[in-house]
Design a protein around this motif. Structure first.
Motif, mmCIF file in Angstrom:
data_model
loop_
_atom_site.group_PDB
_atom_site.id
_atom_site.type_symbol
_atom_site.label_atom_id
_atom_site.label_comp_id
_atom_site.label_asym_id
_atom_site.label_seq_id
_atom_site.Cartn_x
_atom_site.Cartn_y
_atom_site.Cartn_z
ATOM 1 N N MET A 124 4.329 21.302 19.514
ATOM 2 C CA MET A 124 4.748 19.936 19.192
ATOM 3 C C MET A 124 4.308 19.594 17.768
ATOM 4 S SD MET A 124 3.867 16.397 21.218
ATOM 5 C CE MET A 124 4.490 17.106 22.730
ATOM 6 N N LYS A 125 5.219 19.035 16.970
ATOM 7 C CA LYS A 125 4.927 18.727 15.585
ATOM 8 C C LYS A 125 4.009 17.513 15.501
ATOM 9 C CE LYS A 125 7.156 17.905 11.146
ATOM 10 N NZ LYS A 125 8.455 17.728 10.442
ATOM 11 N N PRO A 126 2.919 17.599 14.691
ATOM 12 C CA PRO A 126 1.999 16.458 14.552
ATOM 13 C C PRO A 126 2.722 15.259 13.935
ATOM 14 C CG PRO A 126 0.984 18.475 13.731
ATOM 15 C CD PRO A 126 2.429 18.785 13.975
ATOM 16 N N SER A 127 2.677 14.137 14.619
ATOM 17 C CA SER A 127 3.350 12.931 14.132
ATOM 18 C C SER A 127 2.447 11.707 14.229
ATOM 19 C CB SER A 127 4.629 12.679 14.925
ATOM 20 O OG SER A 127 4.348 12.547 16.307
ATOM 21 N N ILE A 128 1.219 11.907 14.653
ATOM 22 C CA ILE A 128 0.283 10.786 14.810
ATOM 23 C C ILE A 128 -0.859 10.964 13.815
ATOM 24 C CG2 ILE A 128 -1.290 9.598 16.382
ATOM 25 C CD1 ILE A 128 0.479 10.493 18.668
ATOM 26 N N PHE A 129 -1.085 9.940 13.021
ATOM 27 C CA PHE A 129 -2.086 9.993 11.965
ATOM 28 C C PHE A 129 -3.332 9.221 12.393
ATOM 29 C CE2 PHE A 129 -3.781 8.395 7.814
ATOM 30 C CZ PHE A 129 -4.162 9.627 7.309
ATOM 31 N N HIS A 130 -4.465 9.928 12.424
ATOM 32 C CA HIS A 130 -5.752 9.313 12.742
ATOM 33 C C HIS A 130 -6.578 9.235 11.458
ATOM 34 C CE1 HIS A 130 -5.287 9.785 17.161
ATOM 35 N NE2 HIS A 130 -4.647 10.915 16.842
ATOM 36 N N ILE A 131 -7.169 8.095 11.208
ATOM 37 C CA ILE A 131 -8.030 7.953 10.035
ATOM 38 C C ILE A 131 -9.195 7.029 10.385
ATOM 39 C CG2 ILE A 131 -6.644 6.073 9.086
ATOM 40 C CD1 ILE A 131 -7.398 7.108 6.287
ATOM 41 N N THR A 132 -10.364 7.380 9.891
ATOM 42 C CA THR A 132 -11.576 6.598 10.139
ATOM 43 C C THR A 132 -12.364 6.475 8.843
ATOM 44 O OG1 THR A 132 -11.749 7.286 12.465
ATOM 45 C CG2 THR A 132 -13.756 6.504 11.406
ATOM 46 N N ARG A 133 -12.803 5.271 8.539
ATOM 47 C CA ARG A 133 -13.662 5.024 7.390
ATOM 48 C C ARG A 133 -15.027 4.598 7.905
ATOM 49 N NH1 ARG A 133 -8.930 2.006 3.790
ATOM 50 N NH2 ARG A 133 -7.926 3.951 3.100
ATOM 51 N N VAL A 134 -16.036 5.355 7.508
ATOM 52 C CA VAL A 134 -17.382 5.207 8.073
ATOM 53 C C VAL A 134 -18.353 4.807 6.977
ATOM 54 C CG1 VAL A 134 -19.195 6.310 9.434
ATOM 55 C CG2 VAL A 134 -16.811 7.019 9.723
ATOM 56 N N THR A 135 -19.215 3.850 7.282
ATOM 57 C CA THR A 135 -20.317 3.488 6.393
ATOM 58 C C THR A 135 -21.594 4.128 6.907
ATOM 59 O OG1 THR A 135 -19.328 1.373 5.774
ATOM 60 C CG2 THR A 135 -21.692 1.604 5.446
ATOM 61 N N LEU A 136 -22.206 4.981 6.078
ATOM 62 C CA LEU A 136 -23.436 5.683 6.426
ATOM 63 C C LEU A 136 -24.575 5.177 5.561
ATOM 64 C CD1 LEU A 136 -22.069 9.348 6.579
ATOM 65 C CD2 LEU A 136 -22.556 7.861 8.525
ATOM 66 N N GLU A 137 -25.762 5.065 6.148
ATOM 67 C CA GLU A 137 -26.948 4.640 5.414
ATOM 68 C C GLU A 137 -28.009 5.734 5.472
ATOM 69 O OE1 GLU A 137 -30.531 1.442 6.038
ATOM 70 O OE2 GLU A 137 -28.482 0.649 6.190
ATOM 71 N N THR A 138 -28.656 5.977 4.355
ATOM 72 C CA THR A 138 -29.712 6.988 4.307
ATOM 73 C C THR A 138 -30.993 6.405 4.909
ATOM 74 O OG1 THR A 138 -30.270 6.301 2.054
ATOM 75 C CG2 THR A 138 -28.740 8.136 2.293
ATOM 76 N N VAL A 139 -31.392 6.935 6.060
ATOM 77 C CA VAL A 139 -32.623 6.495 6.710
ATOM 78 C C VAL A 139 -33.828 7.072 5.979
ATOM 79 C CG1 VAL A 139 -33.943 6.491 8.864
ATOM 80 C CG2 VAL A 139 -31.436 6.326 8.914
ATOM 81 N N THR A 140 -33.717 8.306 5.545
ATOM 82 C CA THR A 140 -34.718 8.943 4.697
ATOM 83 C C THR A 140 -34.034 9.369 3.397
ATOM 84 O OG1 THR A 140 -34.335 11.146 5.661
ATOM 85 C CG2 THR A 140 -36.021 9.768 6.697
ATOM 86 N N PRO A 141 -34.787 9.648 2.344
ATOM 87 C CA PRO A 141 -34.162 10.000 1.064
ATOM 88 C C PRO A 141 -33.189 11.160 1.184
ATOM 89 C CG PRO A 141 -36.481 9.562 0.738
ATOM 90 C CD PRO A 141 -36.255 9.549 2.225
ATOM 91 N N LEU A 142 -32.197 11.151 0.309
ATOM 92 C CA LEU A 142 -31.146 12.158 0.309
ATOM 93 C C LEU A 142 -31.290 13.030 -0.924
ATOM 94 C CD1 LEU A 142 -28.490 12.996 1.814
ATOM 95 C CD2 LEU A 142 -27.289 11.492 0.226
ATOM 96 N N SER A 143 -31.160 14.333 -0.743
ATOM 97 C CA SER A 143 -31.280 15.254 -1.871
ATOM 98 C C SER A 143 -30.180 16.307 -1.788
ATOM 99 C CB SER A 143 -32.665 15.926 -1.872
ATOM 100 O OG SER A 143 -32.795 16.800 -2.969
ATOM 101 N N ILE A 144 -28.986 15.945 -2.269
ATOM 102 C CA ILE A 144 -27.885 16.898 -2.393
ATOM 103 C C ILE A 144 -27.869 17.349 -3.844
ATOM 104 C CG2 ILE A 144 -25.421 17.288 -2.131
ATOM 105 C CD1 ILE A 144 -25.335 15.139 -0.059
ATOM 106 N N ALA A 145 -28.292 18.568 -4.076
ATOM 107 C CA ALA A 145 -28.536 19.045 -5.437
ATOM 108 C C ALA A 145 -27.349 19.833 -5.975
ATOM 109 C CB ALA A 145 -29.794 19.910 -5.470
ATOM 110 N N THR A 146 -27.311 19.921 -7.292
ATOM 111 C CA THR A 146 -26.267 20.689 -7.958
ATOM 112 C C THR A 146 -26.533 22.182 -7.901
ATOM 113 O OG1 THR A 146 -27.425 20.562 -10.079
ATOM 114 C CG2 THR A 146 -25.860 18.802 -9.564
ATOM 115 N N GLY A 147 -27.769 22.554 -7.576
ATOM 116 C CA GLY A 147 -28.135 23.968 -7.570
ATOM 117 C C GLY A 147 -28.646 24.453 -8.905
#
Length: 487
Positions: free
Chosen positions: A1-24
């Motif tokens: 069956m061809k996909p014809s239904i679009f699901h989308i969700t927008r989520v707000t996330l809060e950092t409970v502890t510090p975040l460290s996503i590094a460039t490397g």
């Protein structure tokens, strides 16, 4: 069956502890630098978010189902490969009004960022990031060779907006519901050092939209949807179903009351000064964090006493190794081994302890000669924060006495700013892994008892009696897991 239904969700996330996503990559000052967007603001790469979701999804629902949702590449037969059904956006940082910052901001938009109550602090992290000094101690209590490094972090409390979308053939797509449920997963953490206090997030708001393109109403909804991630046209609030965390993890909450002074970490911002106006040489670690009011308005950024999860992890790991070795009948002489000259040398017992590897994991490096592939740890220790006032801090003077004359040695007078009487609350999250043996559980239990009964210290000044606590441990399952009871 061809996909014809679009699901989308927008989520707000809060950092409970510090975040460290590094460039490397290092930036010439720090060993790691944060990933920034075009405006110089911290962001969450979509690849980081997708990687964590895929890993958790595969653990929960198997590799085949994970490949069908997230896609895969078959190098032997490219026709068997297919792209991901799930699309994940980057995480857009929010301003003090809860609006996500999108695109390159110039002119008035740039001025608004620089004047925003919380974004102006985040913007300054590009040149002077908040950092964590890390040092790995060996079994002799001194820094290990090449064990000193630092990590740039985004302080706790910042919020991000992320968008997830999927095309489906049904309105109730099981895979879509499963991946959204992972946002509530107790092990959903982003970035580096997630097992040493960083990267924990929580959901603040979820907005959903579903458009069935086979129906006129669905087509109208889809056409009215705007690209602006702040837009809520056609979206409705949604409450995500939470996982049964008791089957996945067990948590231990430690409430500790200090017996005397304590100081964890080395800070840079003095609070007190003596009668001559001189500030202390050694300072407790302070860190800003953002707190939001019930009306989703941020409070002015304030500094808190920081208890890094990495400090607690280091102290516990060495004490756990001690208990594991005594339960296993392994003594100091058993660790002695000859070096190249035939002389006996000892090595770090905690690093080579099987129990430590079960609980805290280990790296796959050259020292292990390819015998292991590496393993992530099962114990997550969150950073903790404590409010304070000037009366909670005191300056203690120290000097060094000349053993011959009994007088003070030259240039050996220094002062220390210590915390007095402030309780500490710690949270440990432990993944229920089948490979964790009864000895590992018993060793962990004894180490936590040592911490709560004044036999294991945290922070600096241990030889002077500082950093000892009394307290209790409260287990989320009443202690069944740690006792090895059948569930």
């Amino acid at each position: 069956m061809k996909p014809s239904i679009f699901h989308i969700t927008r989520v707000t996330l809060e950092t409970v502890t510090p975040l460290s996503i590094a460039t490397g990559k290092a930036n010439g000052v720090f060993d790691s630098s944060l990933v920034l967007d075009a405006n110089g603001l911290p962001t969450i790469p979509g690849s980081s978010l997708t990687g964590v979701l895929r890993h958790l999804y595969q653990d929960e629902h198997g590799k085949a189902d994970s490949n069908e949702l997230f896609g895969y590449q078959d190098h032997k037969n490219s026709e068997q490969s297919h792209s991901s059904r799930l699309q994940v956006s980057w995480g857009y940082i929010q301003d003090s009004k809860g609006n996500a910052i999108q695109g390159l901001c110039l002119g008035k938009q740039r001025d608004a960022i620089e004047k925003d109550e919380i974004l102006k602090v985040a913007l300054s992290l590009a040149g002077a990031p908040t950092s964590r000094d890390r040092v790995r101690l060996n079994h002799k209590g001194v820094s290990a060779d090449q064990g000193k490094f630092d990590r740039a972090v985004l302080p706790a409390g910042y919020r991000f907006t992320v968008e997830l979308s999927l095309w489906s053939a049904t309105q109730n797509d099981a895979q879509w519901e499963r991946v959204l449920a992972l946002l509530h997963h107790p092990l959903f953490r982003l970035g580096g050092s997630t097992r040493a206090g960083l990267g924990r997030l929580k959901i603040i708001e979820v907005q959903k939209l579903m458009a069935d393109l086979t129906q006129e109403k669905g087509r109208n909804t889809f056409n009215k949807m705007q690209r602006d991630i702040n837009s809520r046209v056609g979206f409705n609030l949604r409450k995500l179903s939470e996982n049964d965390n008791n089957k996945i993890v067990v948590t231990a909450t430690l409430s500790l009351t200090p017996n005397s002074y304590w100081r964890i970490g080395q800070g840079e911002k003095p609070t007190l000064s003596d009668s001559n106006g001189k500030t202390a040489d050694l300072l407790p670690k302070l860190e800003q964090r953002i707190k939001w009011k019930n009306n989703n308005q941020p409070e002015p950024a304030a500094e808190y006493l920081l208890i890094p999860g990495s400090s607690v992890k280091g102290a516990l790991s060495h004490r756990i190794a001690f208990h594991a070795n005594r339960f296993s009948g392994l003594w100091a002489d058993d660790y002695l081994e000859p070096d190249e000259t035939g002389k006996q040398k000892d090595f770090d017992k905690s690093e080579h302890c099987d129990v430590i590897q079960q609980l805290f994991g280990f790296a796959s490096d050259e020292q292990r000669k390819g015998e292991h592939k590496g393993q992530a740890g099962c114990v997550f220790i969150d950073d903790a924060y404590q409010t304070f006032t000037r009366t909670d801090l005191q300056i203690i003077m120290h000097n060094s006495i000349d053993r011959f004359s009994g007088s003070v040695r030259d240039h050996m007078l220094f002062s220390e700013e210590m915390v007095w009487g402030k309780d500490v609350k710690l949270c440990l999250t432990i993944k229920k892994d089948q490979n964790i043996t009864s000895i590992a559980k018993k060793s962990l239990q004894y180490a936590l008892n040592d911490l709560c009964q004044g036999r294991l210290a945290l922070g600096a000044g241990v030889s002077k009696g500082h950093g000892f606590f009394d307290g209790e441990v409260i287990w989320s399952d009443g202690g069944k897991w740690i006792q090895g009871a059948a569930e």
